[in-house]
Structure formats: C-alpha cells, structure tokens
Design a protein around this motif. Structure first.
Motif, PDB file in Angstrom:
ATOM      1  N   SER A 699       1.254  -1.488  -0.173  1.00 18.18           N
ATOM      2  CA  SER A 699      -0.110  -0.085   0.167  1.00 18.18           C
ATOM      3  C   SER A 699       0.701   1.441   0.096  1.00 18.18           C
ATOM      4  CB  SER A 699      -0.807   0.056   1.152  1.00 18.18           C
ATOM      5  OG  SER A 699      -0.059  -0.234   2.283  1.00 18.18           O
ATOM      6  N   PHE A 700       2.207   1.262   0.044  1.00 22.22           N
ATOM      7  CA  PHE A 700       3.215   2.557   0.505  1.00 22.22           C
ATOM      8  C   PHE A 700       3.190   3.448  -1.084  1.00 22.22           C
ATOM      9  CE2 PHE A 700       6.002   0.372   3.904  1.00 22.22           C
ATOM     10  CZ  PHE A 700       4.511   0.367   4.778  1.00 22.22           C
ATOM     11  N   GLU A 701       3.204   2.458  -2.353  1.00 21.43           N
ATOM     12  CA  GLU A 701       3.003   3.434  -3.402  1.00 21.43           C
ATOM     13  C   GLU A 701       2.166   4.745  -3.216  1.00 21.43           C
ATOM     14  OE1 GLU A 701       5.768   4.460  -6.278  1.00 21.43           O
ATOM     15  OE2 GLU A 701       5.616   3.204  -5.098  1.00 21.43           O
ATOM     16  N   SER A 702       0.692   3.950  -2.806  1.00 23.22           N
ATOM     17  CA  SER A 702      -0.439   4.940  -2.960  1.00 23.22           C
ATOM     18  C   SER A 702      -0.207   5.862  -1.717  1.00 23.22           C
ATOM     19  CB  SER A 702      -1.577   3.960  -3.390  1.00 23.22           C
ATOM     20  OG  SER A 702      -1.649   3.249  -2.280  1.00 23.22           O
ATOM     21  N   GLU A 703       0.010   5.455  -0.512  1.00 20.85           N
ATOM     22  CA  GLU A 703      -0.938   5.821   0.750  1.00 20.85           C
ATOM     23  C   GLU A 703       0.401   6.215   1.167  1.00 20.85           C
ATOM     24  OE1 GLU A 703      -3.639   5.771   0.812  1.00 20.85           O
ATOM     25  OE2 GLU A 703      -4.203   4.329  -0.423  1.00 20.85           O
ATOM     26  N   GLY A 704       1.973   6.413   0.710  1.00 22.04           N
ATOM     27  CA  GLY A 704       2.659   6.760   1.933  1.00 22.04           C
ATOM     28  C   GLY A 704       3.450   5.725   2.599  1.00 22.04           C
ATOM     29  N   GLY A 786       0.838   6.754  18.882  1.00 20.67           N
ATOM     30  CA  GLY A 786       0.939   5.488  18.996  1.00 20.67           C
ATOM     31  C   GLY A 786       1.382   4.491  18.355  1.00 20.67           C
ATOM     32  N   GLY A 787       2.680   5.552  17.201  1.00 20.61           N
ATOM     33  CA  GLY A 787       3.944   5.102  17.055  1.00 20.61           C
ATOM     34  C   GLY A 787       4.401   4.849  15.700  1.00 20.61           C
ATOM     35  N   ILE A 788       3.214   5.494  15.320  1.00 18.90           N
ATOM     36  CA  ILE A 788       3.414   5.500  13.792  1.00 18.90           C
ATOM     37  C   ILE A 788       4.257   6.995  13.054  1.00 18.90           C
ATOM     38  CG2 ILE A 788       1.961   5.406  11.473  1.00 18.90           C
ATOM     39  CD1 ILE A 788       1.499   3.342  12.363  1.00 18.90           C
ATOM     40  N   THR A 789       4.489   6.580  11.545  1.00 17.66           N
ATOM     41  CA  THR A 789       6.106   8.087  11.099  1.00 17.66           C
ATOM     42  C   THR A 789       5.056   7.088   9.296  1.00 17.66           C
ATOM     43  OG1 THR A 789       6.766   8.139  12.756  1.00 17.66           O
ATOM     44  CG2 THR A 789       7.521   9.239  10.391  1.00 17.66           C
ATOM     45  N   ARG A 790       4.215   8.344   9.088  1.00 19.15           N
ATOM     46  CA  ARG A 790       3.794   8.193   7.392  1.00 19.15           C
ATOM     47  C   ARG A 790       4.572   9.442   6.679  1.00 19.15           C
ATOM     48  NH1 ARG A 790      -0.317   5.235   5.072  1.00 19.15           N
ATOM     49  NH2 ARG A 790      -1.035   4.376   7.080  1.00 19.15           N
ATOM     50  N   VAL A 791       5.006   8.624   6.160  1.00 15.62           N
ATOM     51  CA  VAL A 791       6.007   9.611   4.596  1.00 15.62           C
ATOM     52  C   VAL A 791       5.553   9.270   3.739  1.00 15.62           C
ATOM     53  CG1 VAL A 791       8.095  10.529   4.128  1.00 15.62           C
ATOM     54  CG2 VAL A 791       8.326   9.792   6.542  1.00 15.62           C
ATOM     55  N   PHE A 792       4.855  10.401   2.495  1.00 12.35           N
ATOM     56  CA  PHE A 792       4.585  10.847   1.743  1.00 12.35           C
ATOM     57  C   PHE A 792       4.967  12.047   1.226  1.00 12.35           C
ATOM     58  CE2 PHE A 792       1.423  11.804  -1.810  1.00 12.35           C
ATOM     59  CZ  PHE A 792       1.102  10.907  -1.907  1.00 12.35           C
ATOM     60  N   PRO A 793       5.681  10.917  -0.332  1.00  9.78           N
ATOM     61  CA  PRO A 793       5.213  10.141  -1.278  1.00  9.78           C
ATOM     62  C   PRO A 793       6.374   8.440  -0.917  1.00  9.78           C
ATOM     63  CG  PRO A 793       6.304  11.709  -2.591  1.00  9.78           C
ATOM     64  CD  PRO A 793       6.401  12.270  -1.519  1.00  9.78           C
ATOM     65  N   ASN A 794       6.036   7.750  -1.123  1.00  8.57           N
ATOM     66  CA  ASN A 794       6.753   6.530  -0.880  1.00  8.57           C
ATOM     67  C   ASN A 794       8.220   6.747  -1.443  1.00  8.57           C
ATOM     68  OD1 ASN A 794       7.124   4.471   0.484  1.00  8.57           O
ATOM     69  ND2 ASN A 794       7.514   3.030  -2.058  1.00  8.57           N
ATOM     70  N   LYS A 795       8.617   7.348  -1.961  1.00  9.82           N
ATOM     71  CA  LYS A 795      10.473   7.414  -2.753  1.00  9.82           C
ATOM     72  C   LYS A 795      10.821   8.331  -1.457  1.00  9.82           C
ATOM     73  CE  LYS A 795       9.583  11.790  -5.506  1.00  9.82           C
ATOM     74  NZ  LYS A 795       9.570  11.854  -6.803  1.00  9.82           N
ATOM     75  N   ALA A 796       9.902   9.440  -0.463  1.00  7.82           N
ATOM     76  CA  ALA A 796      10.969   9.909   0.617  1.00  7.82           C
ATOM     77  C   ALA A 796      11.182   9.685   1.513  1.00  7.82           C
ATOM     78  CB  ALA A 796       9.676  11.483   0.465  1.00  7.82           C
ATOM     79  N   ALA A 797      10.505   8.324   1.112  1.00  7.46           N
ATOM     80  CA  ALA A 797      10.971   7.666   2.544  1.00  7.46           C
ATOM     81  C   ALA A 797      12.606   6.990   1.981  1.00  7.46           C
ATOM     82  CB  ALA A 797      10.279   5.865   2.822  1.00  7.46           C
TER      83      ALA A 797
END
Length: 1175
Positions: A699-704, A786-797
């Motif tokens: 799901s990372f490509e679309s959701e980060g 809660g422990g989540i770090t979401r980075v968008f877009p996926n390539k930025a990770a």
C-alpha cells in the motif's frame, strides 16, 4: 543625517562596496569598546534610530544602493511568515487531521493521567518487587550464618577434597601460561554445560553455583578451601530461592576472604590479560560490610621516604580511596614537620568519583623532604574530624597513616584528642622494606581501636588497603539482629553483563564462639547480595501513556538517579570482562595510581540536577525527595532537546512520593498537554483488518511509506534495528495472532492500528491530490503517539533519517513543546564535510503539533509537517526578501540617476540574508556558497554577526556538563622501556655490593617474583589488563553549550562597530516559527573578528566545573539512617601485632643465584587472609 550608501563601481560586476563611516559622530570608537561580563569579547553595538536609516542619495549622475529601511525588512518578514503559514495550511493538514480525529471519535476514548495515583501505584509496585528480593536475601544470610557455625574447621584439607565449579577454569585452561595449569590443580573443578538465558544475557547452569577467586589469592590455601567447603551448602538455598521467585537474577555471596560464590553458574567473563576483580572492592560489598566512614589519610613525606617507598605509598593511597563509596567522606594530607592537604580540599569531602580523581591526581605531586613529624600529621587529622561545620558521614571516624617508620608514639596527641572514649580509630601502615622498629606504629593502632598493616611490596597493597573493613565490621557483628538491615546500592554496572543494576545487600556475621563461655566472634563473614536490573524496574513504569515528554524518575539519598531517561552512561565496545561496561574515571598512568579506563568498580553517580538542567525549583524538589516527602509542583523550566542541540523553556508538573522500605524516592514529570491521552477501542475486527492493510508495503506507493515504532507489541515479536525488517516481523506475527491476544500489549497494538487508519485518511483527504513540486516540497509526513510515522510520497522514505520511534525523534518532542512551526535543518558538525546537494535530496523539516480539544480536554496526539527542498526554498527565500512580488517578475534594476534599497536577491554580493533557528543554526541563506553549510552553528558561518546577535539578547546561552561522556584516550607520557612506576637501578647500583643487601634490592626482587607469578611486573593497569589501552575510550566530562531565543521580540537595526569594517544588520523574529530573520551587510574585511561563540561539545580537562569550588557548596544529601561504629563489648586486642620482615642475606643470595641461572622461583603464593578467619 542618513547612513551613506554603498556605491556602484566598475571594479567588478554588480554593486561595489565602500567603507561605512560612523554616522555623524566624528572618530569611531575602537573595537571592543564594550565587553560582556563573561565569554568572548563583544564589539560595541549601537542601536540606530529610524532617522539615521533614511536613504542617502549619492551624487548626481551616480546610481546608489542603501541598506534597506526597517519597514522594508519588516515587509519581507511578513512575506516569509505568510509563505510558510500558507504551505503548512495546505500541506501540513493540521485542521484536516483534527477533523479526522473528530470523525473517528467512536474509535477511541480519552483517558486521564492522574499524577498522584500513578506515582503511588508505581512506587508500590517497585516496593513489592524489591521486597521479594529482601525476603530471599534474609533466607540466604540466615542460612549462611548457620552453615558456617556448624562447619568444622579442617587443618589438613586438600584441594582434591573440594569439588566446585571454578568460574575462571575455562579461561585458565585456554591460557597455557596460567599458574593453575602449571600446578595442575584442575582436578577439583567441575565441568558444566550451559544454556542461553535472555534474562541473564548469559549462558547459565541452574543446578550449580560458580566460584570466583581473585588472581592474587592462592586457591589451595587452607583458609580458602575451608571457605569453599562450608559455602557449598548455599547452593540448595540459591536454588530454592529461585523456585519461589523465578524472577531472581544473580544471587551472590561475597566472602571476606575474597571468595565469590554466585548462582546460577556461568563462566567468568575473563579479561584478555590479568583479572583484577575482587568482590571486596565492589560497591555493593563495601556498602554492606560497614557503616559510612569519615576518613583522613595522612602520608609521611619526610626525606627518608623516597624512590620506591614513596611510589608504593602513592599507589596505596589510590587503592585506599577505591574502598570508599559516595556515603563516605575523606581528605588526604601529607606531612613532614608540617601537615598540609595534598589537594585544594581543605576539609572532608564526599568520596564521589570526581573528588577521588582530584585526590589521585594530587597525590602524584607529593615530594619527600624534611623530617618526620607524626604530631603534625595526627593533629591535622583530628582537627579535620572534629570540624562540625561541614557535611560529613558522622559515623565511623578513622585516621589512616602511611609511613616508612618512626620512633614517636605521639601519646600526648591521642590523650588530647581521642582518649578516653577512642571515638577515632587509627590504622597504621608500614610501607616498604626497612629495618625500623615498627613497635610505635603497632602501639598507635592498638591504643586507638585500629589495626597495624605492613605493605612491603606492591603485591600487598590491594589486600592491606581493604582489610580495615573487617575492623569496622566488628560493631555491626556485635549489634546482631539490629544491624541486619537490607541496604540498596547506587546504580552500577554488573560485572557479569546484566547491565545497570542495583543490589540489595545484607551482612553475614560469624556466630561462632572461640570456646565455652568465651565472647562471640566479631568477624563479618561477608555480604550477601541480590541484583535487580534497572530494566525490570522500568517495566513497572508507564511507558507510552505519559506522552513523548513525560517520564518517571527515581533518586536515592545522595540525589543520584536510579531511573531517568537521561541516564545513559557510555559503555565499551570491547569484549572480555569489560564488554558492556561503563567507562568510569581514570588517570593515564599506573603506579602510582591505578588507572580505571573502564572501571566497572565505580558506581554510576549521575545527580538529578546533572541529569536535567538545574534551577532553584528542581533543587527544592530534589531536597524534598531526599527527605522522603510527598509533593507536587508545577514549574517553568528549561529542557534540552533529545539531540542536545536546543533548549526549550517549558511548563512541567512534578509529582513525587517515597518508595517505602528503601532509600529511594519516585517522581513523575508530565507536561500539561500530557494530562490526557488517547486509548483506541477497535472492537470492530473488520475495521482492524482494513486499517492493518495500510501497514502492508503493497500500500506504500499510493498511501505513503509507514515506519512503525520498534516497541514491544507482543512477547514473540523479534526486534530489529532495521525498521523494514521489524515491520516484516510484525506483519508475520499479526498473521498468527490478533490484536486482542493475551501475549500482546493490547493498548499498544490498538493505538498503532488506529493511527495507521487515521494517517491514511490524511493522505486521502489532503496529500494525494496535491502537487508537492509546485511548492518545492520533498515530502509531507505525520507522526503519532501511537507509533506511526507516515511519509508521503513513498520515494521520500529513502531519504528519511528521523527515528522511527516518535518519542525518540527530536522534531516530534520539540514540536509538542513549542507553538507554531518548528524548523529543523539537517544536523551538521563543523568537522564533517559539507552537505551533498545532489539530486535535491537535502531537506529542511518543518513540523507542528496537532492539538485536540475534546469535551474540554486538551491533548496533542500527533505532529505533522513538510520537508522543504533546500535549494528551491533558498531561491524562493531570495525572492520573498526582495522587491519582486513573485519569481517570474523581472529583477528591478537601479538606474544611473536613481537610488535603490538593496535587497536579498539583486544585492546578494553585498547583502547577507539568512534565516537562523532558535538554536543558532543556519536554515536558509541568500548566499549560494553557504547552502552546504545549512545546519551548522551560525558562528561557524559568520562569527562576527552571531556574536552581535548574542550581544543584543536575541540569543541566551545555557551551559551544562555531561558527566556520562566517553573520550578517546590520551597517549601515555612515559614511553620508556621499563615498566611504568618501577624503580630501575642504575649500573652503579648493580656494581655496588652494598646495594644488593639493601631494602631497595630486596623490594625490587619481591616485585620481580610477584611478576613472575602473575606474568607482569607489578599489578597491571586495568586498562592494559583488558587489552590495548590506546584502542579504548575512557570516561570524561563534556561541556555542553546551547543557545535559545532571548527576551527580545522587537525588530530593530544595529551597527557592529569595528572601525572601517563596521556592519549594519537588522534582526527580527518570524511570528509563529522558531526562526530569526537577519539582514546584514557582508563583512568588508576580516579584522573585525571580536570572538567566536562555541556551541559544540568541548572536553573539560578538569572534569567539569572546578571541583575545589563545588565542594564549598555541596548539594544536599542524607546518609544512611543506620550507623554502627561503637560497641562496648568490642575486643580490640586483635590489632595487627605482626613482626617486621627484614631482608635475609641468605634469601637474597639465593634469589640472585636463581635469577642469574634464569630459573624463576615458584614460591607458594601468599594467602591474603587473616589467620583469625580460622574458626
């Protein structure tokens, strides 16, 4: 009169520069006309009224640029503020995330942290944990006393009669030169099988105990064999204790003879060279074996004390200091005709690590001269002990005198100061080989309830500088049950690899009598100890409900922290005995003063006021906790950022209670916004599955990209430092268990899955439809409690370098503590190469907290932000700080007959424009050549301008000390071929027959014999015993300096006066950010350097603040509430009435023949134990 402008010239393209004259004042004041009270020199800064900033038109026909007017620069600042705010409103999604939380209100509950209830519950849990260890300790101590009482002494006992597991046997078998291998004494040693146990971080055997005997004690001596014989019965008690409490860790009996028997059995973590471990010198043994001490050490430095004898004395003093703990007080003085302290300490001081190091270094300066004056030495010592105007232990009082001998008994001094009550014990030490009559020394000790010792050579130092503890233990033994009280130690590093521990100690007494109707024995048999790992105590504290900036801490009676998030002592990376050990205080050379490069003997003594930034409120809290009180206080205080680059002024709530039945006190710290927290309630399993799918890499490509905090979600979850691997392990486990499984932490799992869904909705509502490139953004992100770090877009990770645990990420914690937008440039050190600016991968984080108000309850459960493209935003910064309204508008040119204000774009060769954050680090610049310096402390970029900002109170400085640092070792100063500190005779000495019969020769031969036995001349440097000292770091103190915004919020111009190199500058805070906007003329020349502010950590050669000054204002502490230093029935007749050992000509001749023939003698090693140990 206006400030003359810089005029254009033909010498180079673009605007030219001219010197800036002093405005209407005649001759200028010289540089440095004003100086700050401390720190580097500050050049004079003159605030300019607006009238002086009116533009000055140049002569007709010449174009001119003037420094921008104040209202112009304020306009640029507003444009910058609006641009930042606009981007954050569009992409940050603060408002949208608030709405998402409200839309999902049915999926979580708002819980409250009630500080008083929380801290009382945790204190009760810790008390229960420790109480279980106390019960086990008491069973062991009672059993040991009964076993020893029933034991029958055997004079003819042999090694083959005793079967035990020698913990060092495997290491010694691997060493073909081992003494025991040579003697073939392995017949009595068991060979065991071991299994790995994660609780012990070791391989263990639960069916047996292990025995460790110090290297300098002969295992086959009668005393040791009898000790091994009776202590074998403890094995069953150890095993039964573990059956009753499976959480027990090391159970240890440390014998006064030096034998250590511990359970479960595990091989000793032997060093690469000589093993110097002796249980009697461990902090927990010293604390359990005697009450606190007030000690004065006096050293004879008369002319007769020279050469090897003086060096032996220096080493003896250092070893004596190592027998003292933080509950003790000490001073050291030298004497001949007069007595004087060896250091700057003029009275008794606490025997902590830093004070002892001062003594050890000062002892090296002692020089032998003059005549012996015992009276001067003892009078000085008694005066020290009678000084009641200082903090001290107020328990065992003693004088330790080191001398080579003398005739005076100074009876008149004892009659004046110590008789008839004899409240001060006197211990005398005859050092070196000599023919002096030692009767006066024996008499002094015996007449004052002390003991007489002889230190003829280096081999006798360690044992004879610790045997005095047996004498101090007499009143404890005679007190019986009253003295059988469990004490808990300071934090220290476990010798067997458990990490940081505290130990419960209980003395074990000799209950035998010498005969019917005789007085009972006065000897202490040893100390029983049970370890408690700090990690086990931490597990009883709330981890994630307190938020990123909330925490629990605990301190002892010395104010030292037992628990604290900033308790992070450095550990070695080497193997062997010291693997995982703390680097403690040390000195670079051995004799005299044993270096402690990785000294696992020292406790970890981090004061609460050093763990945090000290202020009056915290001093008051610390005192109240030491006194065992309850309390609550809200304070405004300074806190360091996690990366220690920033300081924030924050509000904190402190709540504290004592931990009953211990010497500890527990505290809880909560920011106001952590009063409430979210608890997910995902009862809908379909929703659980839906949200869980957003954790799948597909799901990372679309959701980060999603990083999950590496927390202990379930017992069977395999940890990993690689977050991708950790996520994989997590997903694999979740396919086998449910979030409601009993083996999992349901709170952590539910909150993690909830935040996965909530951050995905942020992607769906805000991020996915936005074009990041339009606003020159590399990434957008959200991190949650809660422990989540979401980075968008996926390539930025791929370029994401922040900690996946939000609670350990500096940007996260700072955003919670600060209102508005927090900029965080990439971390750069002045010693590192500049940033790589390829492929537009270097970014600047901008983050802000999301504050929720739900039913009148306010909390901050998340942080959102963007990552700016450095190069693109640097160009945008130029435009925003110029006369253009947008990037496509042509640059305004200044005509031949017109006058223009300089701006940050057109005039970037003359005008410096920068954004600096609240820590003084460069964020953006209009100078292209400074882009690779973004993230550096601005003083490294423009020292002159940074100093001016500091002088104008835009910045305030905070200095503190890091007492847990590790530094590279300094090369030893002595590079000669001879062993360090060893007396090396000259050729003339060897040719002199008289020398061969002298005490010097006799002593030298003793050193050689000792070295032949233990493979080293003299007792080895612990650093060298563990390996190459040059390859290891050692503990040190680092001075830290942080800068933060001062009280100035106004926008004004100033001039840095420096003759013809003067500069105008303008500074203004940007609203709702942590940025300072600075516009300044570029420096015309380099002569204006008035000093450079330093921000990086610097090594403190004196180990922090001047110790001599600190001891004059000691921090509040309380000693243990029990003291056993007197008992009317004590028998003081055993006071060391040994005979001297004059050199024997026959022995000397024999030794010389052996040496000449190359046949090393192998005498039976001396048994270092009192004959009185025999029962």
């Amino acid at each position: 009169m206006a400030v003359p402008a810089r005029t254009c010239g033909a010498s180079r393209p673009g605007p030219a520069r001219t010197a800036l004259p002093w405005p209407g004042r005649g001759p200028r004041p010289g540089p440095g006309a004003r100086r700050p009270p401390s720190g580097p020199p500050r050049p004079l800064l003159l605030l300019l009224p607006p009238l002086l900033l009116l533009p000055l038109f140049a002569a007709p026909g010449a174009s001119a640029y003037s420094f921008p007017q104040q209202h112009t620069m304020q306009h640029w600042a507003r444009r910058l503020e609006q641009e930042i705010d606009g981007v954050m409103r569009i992409f940050g999604g603060v408002q949208q995330l608030r709405e998402i939380y409200k839309d999902n209100r049915n999926l979580f509950e708002v819980q409250e942290n009630e500080p008083q209830k929380l801290v009382e519950k945790v204190a009760g849990d810790i008390e229960s944990l420790l109480d279980r260890k106390v019960q086990a300790l008491k069973r062991l101590a009672d059993a040991a006393e009964n076993f020893q009482k029933a034991h029958r002494w055997q004079d003819n006992i042999k090694e083959e009669d005793i079967l035990y597991y020698d913990a060092k046997a495997d290491a010694e078998l691997d060493d073909p030169e081992s003494e025991d291998v040579e003697r073939g004494s392995k017949a009595s040693t068991l060979r065991l099988d071991f299994v790995e146990d994660s609780n012990f971080k070791n391989k263990v055997n639960y069916s047996y105990t292990a025995v460790q005997i110090p290297t300098d004690i002969y295992k086959g001596s009668t005393v040791i064999l009898n000790e091994l014989n009776w202590t074998e019965a403890l094995e069953n008690v150890f095993i039964e204790n573990r059956r009753q409490d499976p959480t027990l860790l090391w159970q240890v009996f440390g014998s006064a003879t030096g034998v250590t028997r511990y359970y479960p059995a595990t091989p000793w973590r032997a060093p690469k060279k000589i093993d110097l471990y002796d249980v009697r010198r461990r902090p927990w043994y010293i604390q359990g074996a005697s009450s606190p001490k007030d000690m004065v050490i006096i050293v004879d430095v008369s002319g007769s004390v020279s050469g090897l004898t003086l060096k032996l004395m220096k080493t003896s003093v250092c070893e004596m200091l190592d027998t003292l703990s933080d509950d003790d007080y000490v001073n050291v003085a030298s004497f001949n005709e007069k007595a004087q302290p060896v250091s700057c300490f003029t009275h008794l001081v606490q025997a902590n690590v830093r004070n002892k190091k001062v003594f050890k270094e000062a002892v090296q300066g002692m020089v032998a001269k003059g005549t012996t004056g015992y009276k001067a030495g003892f009078e000085y010592a008694f005066d020290q002990l009678q000084n009641s105007n200082i903090t001290r232990a107020n328990c065992n009082k003693m004088i330790m005198m080191f001398t080579d001998g003398g005739e005076d008994r100074v009876q008149d001094v004892f009659e004046k100061y110590n008789w008839p009550n004899r409240t001060v014990r006197v211990f005398t030490f005859s050092v070196g080989q000599h023919n002096y009559d030692v009767t006066p020394l024996q008499w002094m000790a015996c007449a004052n309830k002390g003991y007489y010792f002889e230190i003829p050579s280096i081999g006798a130092i360690r044992i004879n500088t610790q045997e005095y503890l047996d004498v101090l233990g007499r009143p404890m033994v005679l007190a019986g049950k009253e003295a059988k009280q469990v004490q808990w130690t300071n934090v220290y590093e476990d010798a067997l690899g458990l990490g940081l521990v505290v130990t419960g100690t209980l003395p074990v007494f000799n209950l035998t009598q010498d005969g019917p109707g005789e007085k009972k024995n006065q000897l202490i048999l040893g100390v029983m100890g049970i370890d408690v790992a700090l990690n086990d105590i931490k597990r009883l504290t709330p981890n994630y409900t307190l938020g990123a900036n909330g925490y629990v801490f605990a301190i002892d009676l010395n104010g030292y922290v037992l628990l604290h998030p900033n308790l992070k002592p450095q550990v070695s990376q080497g193997g062997g005995q010291e693997e995982g050990k703390l680097y403690r205080m040390g000195t670079p050379d051995f004799l005299p003063c044993l270096p402690q490069t990785t000294n696992f003997r020292e406790p970890v003594t981090l004061d609460f006021l050093d763990a945090e930034l000290e202020d009056e409120n915290k001093e008051e809290i610390r005192r109240s906790m030491i006194d065992g009180n309850k309390g609550h206080k809200q304070i405004r205080t300074l806190v360091k950022s996690l990366d220690e680059r920033y300081v924030d002024e924050v509000m904190r709530n402190y709540t504290w209670v004592p931990i009953r039945s211990t010497n500890y006190s527990l505290g809880l710290v909560l920011p106001p916004y952590s009063t409430f927290y979210l608890q997910a309630n995902l009862s809908d399993q379909i929703l659980q599955v839906k949200y869980f799918e957003f954790l799948l890499p597909s799901s990372f490509e679309s959701e980060g990209h999603v990083f999950i905090a590496p927390r202990e979600y379930c017992k069977d979850l395999n940890a990993s430092d690689n977050n991708t691997e950790f996520l994989k392990n997590f997903i694999e486990l979740m396919e086998k268990v449910t979030p409601d499984s009993k083996q999992c932490n349901n709170f952590l799992l539910h909150n993690l899955i909830l935040d996965t869904g909530i951050t995905q909705q942020l992607v769906e509502r805000v991020w996915r439809d936005q074009d990041l490139n339009t606003y020159s953004l590399l990434a957008v992100f959200a991190a949650t409690d809660g422990g989540i770090t979401r980075v968008f877009p996926n390539k930025a990770a791929d370029d994401w370098t922040e900690n996946p645990e939000p609670f350990n990420a500096s940007f996260y914690r700072r955003s919670l503590d600060n209102h508005g937008y927090v900029f965080k440039p990439p971390h750069q050190d002045a010693l590192l190469r500049p940033l790589e600016l390829e492929n537009d991968t270097v970014g600047i984080l901008v983050s802000t907290a999301v504050e929720l108000s739900l039913g009148g309850r306010t909390l901050r459960p998340a942080v959102v932000g963007v990552k700016l493209d450095l190069e693109a935003w640097a160009e945008k910064f130029k435009v925003l700080a110029s006369n253009r309204t947008h990037q496509d508008q042509p640059q305004k040119q200044c005509g031949p007959s017109s006058h223009c204000e300089m701006d940050c774009e057109v005039n970037n060769e003359d005008l410096l424009c920068v954004l600096i954050d609240d820590g003084g680090f460069l964020v953006l610049s209009n100078q292209n050549h400074q882009w690779d310096q973004v993230g550096r402390f601005f003083s490294e970029v423009d020292a002159n301008l940074m100093l001016a900002l500091y002088n104008n109170s835009f910045y305030t400085r905070k200095e503190s000390y890091d007492y847990q640092a590790a530094c590279a070792p300094q090369p030893p100063g002595n590079l000669g071929a001879a062993p360090r500190g060893v007396f090396v005779p000259t050729i003339a000495d060897f040719l002199n027959l008289a020398w061969w019969t002298s005490a010097a020769a006799w002593s030298l031969f003793q050193q050689l014999l000792y070295g032949l036995i233990y493979h080293s001349w003299f007792q080895a440097d612990p650093a060298e015993a563990e390996g190459n000292p040059e390859a290891r770091e050692s503990s040190c103190v680092m001075k830290q300096t942080q800068y933060y915004f001062g009280s100035v919020n106004a926008s004004y111009n100033a001039i840095i006066d420096c003759g013809n190199c003067s500069r105008l500058f303008h500074a203004q805070r940007l609203t709702n950010t942590n940025l300072l906007f600075v516009v300044a003329e570029k420096p015309l020349c380099s002569q204006c350097e008035g000093g450079r502010l330093l921000q990086k950590e610097t090594h403190c050669p004196a180990d922090g603040p001047e110790q001599c000054e600190l001891v004059q204002r000691p921090r509040y502490r309380r000693g243990p509430h029990i003291c056993f230093d007197y008992n009317a029935t004590e028998d003081t007749s055993d006071c060391g009435r040994g005979a001297s050992f004059p050199p024997s000509l026959g022995v000397l001749v024999s030794l010389q023949l052996l040496l000449l023939l190359g046949l090393p003698p192998r005498p039976q090693p001396q048994v270092h134990a009192h004959a009185s140990r025999r029962v």
